[in-house]
Design an enzyme around this catalytic site. Structure first.
Site, PDB file in Angstrom:
ATOM      1  N   GLN A  88      -6.848  22.692  90.011  1.00  0.00           N
ATOM      2  CA  GLN A  88      -7.873  23.235  89.126  1.00  0.00           C
ATOM      3  C   GLN A  88      -7.147  23.955  87.981  1.00  0.00           C
ATOM      4  OE1 GLN A  88      -8.527  26.748  89.221  1.00  0.00           O
ATOM      5  NE2 GLN A  88     -10.301  26.730  87.866  1.00  0.00           N
TER       6      GLN A  88
ATOM      7  N   ASP B 158      -3.378  25.276 103.775  1.00  0.00           N
ATOM      8  CA  ASP B 158      -4.124  25.302 102.517  1.00  0.00           C
ATOM      9  C   ASP B 158      -3.181  25.922 101.500  1.00  0.00           C
ATOM     10  OD1 ASP B 158      -5.633  25.736 100.294  1.00  0.00           O
ATOM     11  OD2 ASP B 158      -7.305  26.714 101.316  1.00  0.00           O
TER      12      ASP B 158
ATOM     13  N   ARG C 220     -11.811   1.990 102.415  1.00  0.00           N
ATOM     14  CA  ARG C 220     -11.131   0.703 102.226  1.00  0.00           C
ATOM     15  C   ARG C 220      -9.703   0.962 101.754  1.00  0.00           C
ATOM     16  NH1 ARG C 220     -13.940  -1.283  96.523  1.00  0.00           N
ATOM     17  NH2 ARG C 220     -13.933   0.798  95.656  1.00  0.00           N
TER      18      ARG C 220
ATOM     19  N   HIS D 136      -2.619  27.614  96.475  1.00  0.00           N
ATOM     20  CA  HIS D 136      -1.966  28.637  95.642  1.00  0.00           C
ATOM     21  C   HIS D 136      -0.442  28.473  95.590  1.00  0.00           C
ATOM     22  CE1 HIS D 136      -5.362  31.817  96.629  1.00  0.00           C
ATOM     23  NE2 HIS D 136      -5.818  30.740  96.029  1.00  0.00           N
TER      24      HIS D 136
ATOM     25  N   TYR E 232     -14.728  -5.417  98.705  1.00  0.00           N
ATOM     26  CA  TYR E 232     -15.779  -4.715  99.420  1.00  0.00           C
ATOM     27  C   TYR E 232     -15.589  -4.794 100.931  1.00  0.00           C
ATOM     28  CZ  TYR E 232     -17.570  -4.474  94.764  1.00  0.00           C
ATOM     29  OH  TYR E 232     -17.668  -4.218  93.424  1.00  0.00           O
TER      30      TYR E 232
ATOM     31  N   ARG F  85     -11.569  10.003  95.218  1.00  0.00           N
ATOM     32  CA  ARG F  85     -10.509   9.586  94.292  1.00  0.00           C
ATOM     33  C   ARG F  85     -10.375  10.496  93.069  1.00  0.00           C
ATOM     34  NH1 ARG F  85     -12.971   4.371  94.903  1.00  0.00           N
ATOM     35  NH2 ARG F  85     -13.753   4.705  92.793  1.00  0.00           N
TER      36      ARG F  85
ATOM     37  N   PHE G 293     -10.218  31.951  99.360  1.00  0.00           N
ATOM     38  CA  PHE G 293     -11.354  31.491  98.562  1.00  0.00           C
ATOM     39  C   PHE G 293     -12.292  30.756  99.514  1.00  0.00           C
ATOM     40  CE2 PHE G 293     -13.092  28.183  95.564  1.00  0.00           C
ATOM     41  CZ  PHE G 293     -13.870  29.055  94.838  1.00  0.00           C
TER      42      PHE G 293
ATOM     43  N   LYS H 135      -4.665  26.918  88.195  1.00  0.00           N
ATOM     44  CA  LYS H 135      -3.570  26.870  89.169  1.00  0.00           C
ATOM     45  C   LYS H 135      -2.228  26.631  88.478  1.00  0.00           C
ATOM     46  CE  LYS H 135      -6.176  27.423  92.816  1.00  0.00           C
ATOM     47  NZ  LYS H 135      -7.522  27.152  92.380  1.00  0.00           N
TER      48      LYS H 135
HETATM   49  C1  LIG Z   1      -7.209  29.046  98.786  1.00  0.00           C
HETATM   50  C2  LIG Z   1      -7.997  27.981  98.090  1.00  0.00           C
HETATM   51  N1  LIG Z   1      -8.306  26.864  98.760  1.00  0.00           N
HETATM   52  C3  LIG Z   1      -8.989  25.871  98.193  1.00  0.00           C
HETATM   53  C4  LIG Z   1      -9.420  25.939  96.882  1.00  0.00           C
HETATM   54  C5  LIG Z   1     -10.249  24.849  96.318  1.00  0.00           C
HETATM   55  O1  LIG Z   1      -9.674  24.213  95.237  1.00  0.00           O
HETATM   56  P1  LIG Z   1     -10.560  23.553  94.095  1.00  0.00           P
HETATM   57  O2  LIG Z   1     -11.051  24.640  93.219  1.00  0.00           O
HETATM   58  O3  LIG Z   1      -9.592  22.647  93.405  1.00  0.00           O
HETATM   59  O4  LIG Z   1     -11.664  22.793  94.748  1.00  0.00           O
HETATM   60  C6  LIG Z   1      -9.117  27.078  96.135  1.00  0.00           C
HETATM   61  C7  LIG Z   1      -9.544  27.183  94.734  1.00  0.00           C
HETATM   62  O5  LIG Z   1      -9.298  28.134  94.036  1.00  0.00           O
HETATM   63  C8  LIG Z   1      -8.391  28.127  96.753  1.00  0.00           C
HETATM   64  O6  LIG Z   1      -8.096  29.241  96.085  1.00  0.00           O
END
Ligand SMILES: Cc1ncc(COP(=O)(O)O)c(C=O)c1O
Length: 414
Positions: free
Chosen positions: A194, A168, A226, A171, A233, A243, A97, A197
Site C-alpha cells: 500500500q 504478517d 486455475r 511493515h 477455463y 491477482r 492493524f 509502506k
Molecule cells: C499489520 C498489517 N497487516 C496487514 C495490512 C493490510 O495491508 P493492505 O492495506 O495492503 O491491505 C496492513 C496495512 O496497513 C497492516 O498494517
C-alpha cells in the site's frame, strides 16, 4: 506566551525530506510501458507482476513469491493455502492493524488475540503457549512497525504443537533476523505494498514461502482456482481472484530497485535516533537485540512515559510535537478486540458469513490484555519510516523537539 509552539512559542520546524512515495523517471517509464503494452493483466509470459514477485521473493530470502492485490488478501490467501478451515483458531497479537484479524474472520476462522511483549510489541510467546487449544491451527505473528518476532521461541512452539506460523510482515520489508530476511522464516509470510509502506505500489501485497506445496496451492487459489498457464477455463479448485495488475507490478519493479539502499539508510538513522531517545529518557525506542541484524521500518515506534514528562498525557505530547512540526501520531490507539467491529460481530466465526455454532470463540467484549491496552492508549507514538531517510541535521530536529517539550512540559499542564 510559552516557549512551546503549542503555547505560542516558535516551532522547531519540520525536517526537510523528500515526499513519500518517491517518484522518478524510471517509475514513469515502467508505468507507460505497461500501459502501451495493452497487457494490463498478468496473464502473459512477459508479465511485470511475474518478474516482480520473483525479485521480491529473492530480496526477502524466500524461494517462492506470489504477488496479489493488497496485503489484506495476502493474509487470507496465506491462511487458505496453509489449510485453514472454518472454526479453526488462529492466535494473533492484539496490537496490529485490523486487517490481520479481519483476514482471519473473512476465511471463517476464529481470531484469538493475545498480549504483546512490552519491550518489542511483538506477540508474546508465553501468551501464545497459554492460548493453544485443540482447535488451534496456527499463529499469525505481526512484525510490528518492522520489528521481528522472537523466532527462536515461536518456531519450536509452533513445531511442537503442529501449528503453522505465518508472518504478517506488512511493515517489515528488509527486516532481518540473525542475518536472514523475514517472510519465509516461518511457514509463509505476507507483505503489503500500500502506498505508505516502505515498498509502495499504490495497493499490493505478496505471499512468500519456502514450501513448494504451499506455493502451488496459493498460486492456484490466487487465480480463481486455475494454473497460471491458463487463459483457459480449466478451474480445479473453487477460489477467488487475488491477482495484482500489471500497473502495480510495473511500479513495484522500479520501487524495489530503490529499496535496499533505503533500508540501509533507515536502519542507520533508526539506530542513531534510538540512541538519542535513550539518552533523553521518557520516550523509549523498541529493545535493541543483536539477533535483529537489520531493522526494516514502517513505523519508528516510541513508548512515551507520562511520568517522565511531568504528567503530560500522551495525546497532549503528540499535539505538542505536531505543533513543533513533527508529524508523529499514536497509530493504532486501541487493541483490535476493542474495536466496535469485533464487538458487533459477536463471538466465534466473526466473518461476513456467520457460522456461530462451529466454535464459540473468545468473548471480545470482556477481553483485557494489559500490555496491549497500556501501549495503545497511553504509550505509543510513531513516526513513519520515510522520516528516517532525512539527513542527520534534519532528523536532529525530532530530537530537539522532544527535548524542548520535556524541558517545558509544565506549559502543557495548564
Ligand atoms: C499489520 C498489517 N497487516 C496487514 C495490512 C493490510 O495491508 P493492505 O492495506 O495492503 O491491505 C496492513 C496495512 O496497513 C497492516 O498494517
Amino acid at each position: 506566551m510559552g516557549k512551546l509552539a503549542l503555547t505560542g512559542g516558535k516551532a522547531v520546524g519540520a525536517p526537510r525530506m523528500e515526499p513519500w512515495p518517491p517518484v522518478g523517471d524510471d517509475d514513469r517509464e515502467a508505468l507507460l510501458k505497461a500501459l502501451d503494452s495493452r497487457e494490463w493483466c498478468r496473464l502473459t509470459e512477459s508479465s511485470a507482476v511475474g518478474a516482480f514477485e520473483q525479485e521480491f521473493a529473492a530480496y526477502q530470502d524466500a524461494r517462492y513469491g506470489i504477488a496479489v492485490a493488497n496485503g489484506t488478501v495476502a493474509i487470507e490467501l496465506a491462511l487458505l493455502a496453509a489449510g485453514v478451515e472454518a472454526g479453526d483458531e488462529v492466535i494473533l497479537p492484539a496490537v496490529t492493524f485490523i486487517a490481520t484479524a479481519s483476514a482471519v474472520s473473512m476465511v471463517n476462522a476464529v481470531p484469538v488475540f493475545v498480549d504483546v511483549d512490552p519491550d518489542t510489541i511483538a506477540i508474546d510467546p508465553e501468551a501464545v503457549a497459554e492460548a493453544i487449544t485443540p482447535r488451534t491451527k496456527g499463529i499469525l505473528a505481526v512484525l510490528y512497525g518492522g520489528y521481528p518476532v522472537d523466532f527462536d521461541r515461536l518456531l519450536p512452539l509452533a513445531q511442537a504443537n503442529h501449528l503453522w506460523l505465518i508472518e504478517d510482515a506488512a511493515h517489515a520489508h528488509g527486516t532481518e533476523w540473525k542475518g536472514r530476511k523475514v517472510g519465509a522464516i516461518g511457514t509463509a509470510g505476507t507483505f503489503s505494498f500500500q502506498m505508505t509502506k516502505s515498498l509502495p505500489g499504490g495497493e499490493g501485497g505478496a505471499v512468500l514461502t519456502d514450501d513448494e506445496e504451499l506455493y502451488e496451492r496459493a498460486m492456484l487459489l490466487h487465480n480463481i482456482g486455475r494454473g497460471m498457464e491458463a487463459r483457459k477455463y480449466g478451474h480445479v479448485v473453487v477460489a477467488s481472484n487475488y491477482r495484482m495488475s500489471e500497473f502495480q507490478g510495473a511500479v513495484l519493479g522500479t520501487q524495489l530497485s530503490k529499496l535496499p539502499s533505503q533500508v540501509d539508510k533507515k536502519h542507520e538513522n533508526g539506530e542513531w535516533l534510538a540512541a538519542e531517545l535513550t539518552r533523553i529518557g521518557g520516550i523509549r525506542p523498541l529493545k535493541r537485540d543483536p539477533r535483529v541484524t537489520k531493522r526494516g521500518y514502517y513505523f519508528f515506534v516510541m513508548r512515551y512515559d507520562r511520568e517522565e514528562f511531568g504528567g503530560v498525557p500522551r495525546d497532549r505530547f503528540v499535539d505538542a510535537m505536531q505543533a513543533e512540526g513533527m508529524d508523529v501520531f499514536p497509530a493504532y490507539d486501541i487493541p483490535i478486540y476493542a474495536n466496535r467491529a469485533y464487538h458487533q460481530a459477536g463471538r466465534g466465526n466473526t466473518g461476513p458469513v456467520r457460522v456461530p455454532s462451529l466454535n464459540p470463540g473468545p468473548d471480545y467484549d470482556n477481553m483485557h490484555l494489559p500490555v496491549a491496552e497500556r501501549f495503545c492508549r497511553e504509550e505509543q507514538v510513531v513516526m513513519l519510516h520515510h522520516w528516517l531517510l532525512a539527513d542527520g541535521p534534519q532528523l536532529q530536529k525530532v530530537v530537539d523537539a522532544i527535548v524542548k517539550i520535556k524541558d517545558n512540559a509544565e506549559e502543557l499542564l495548564s
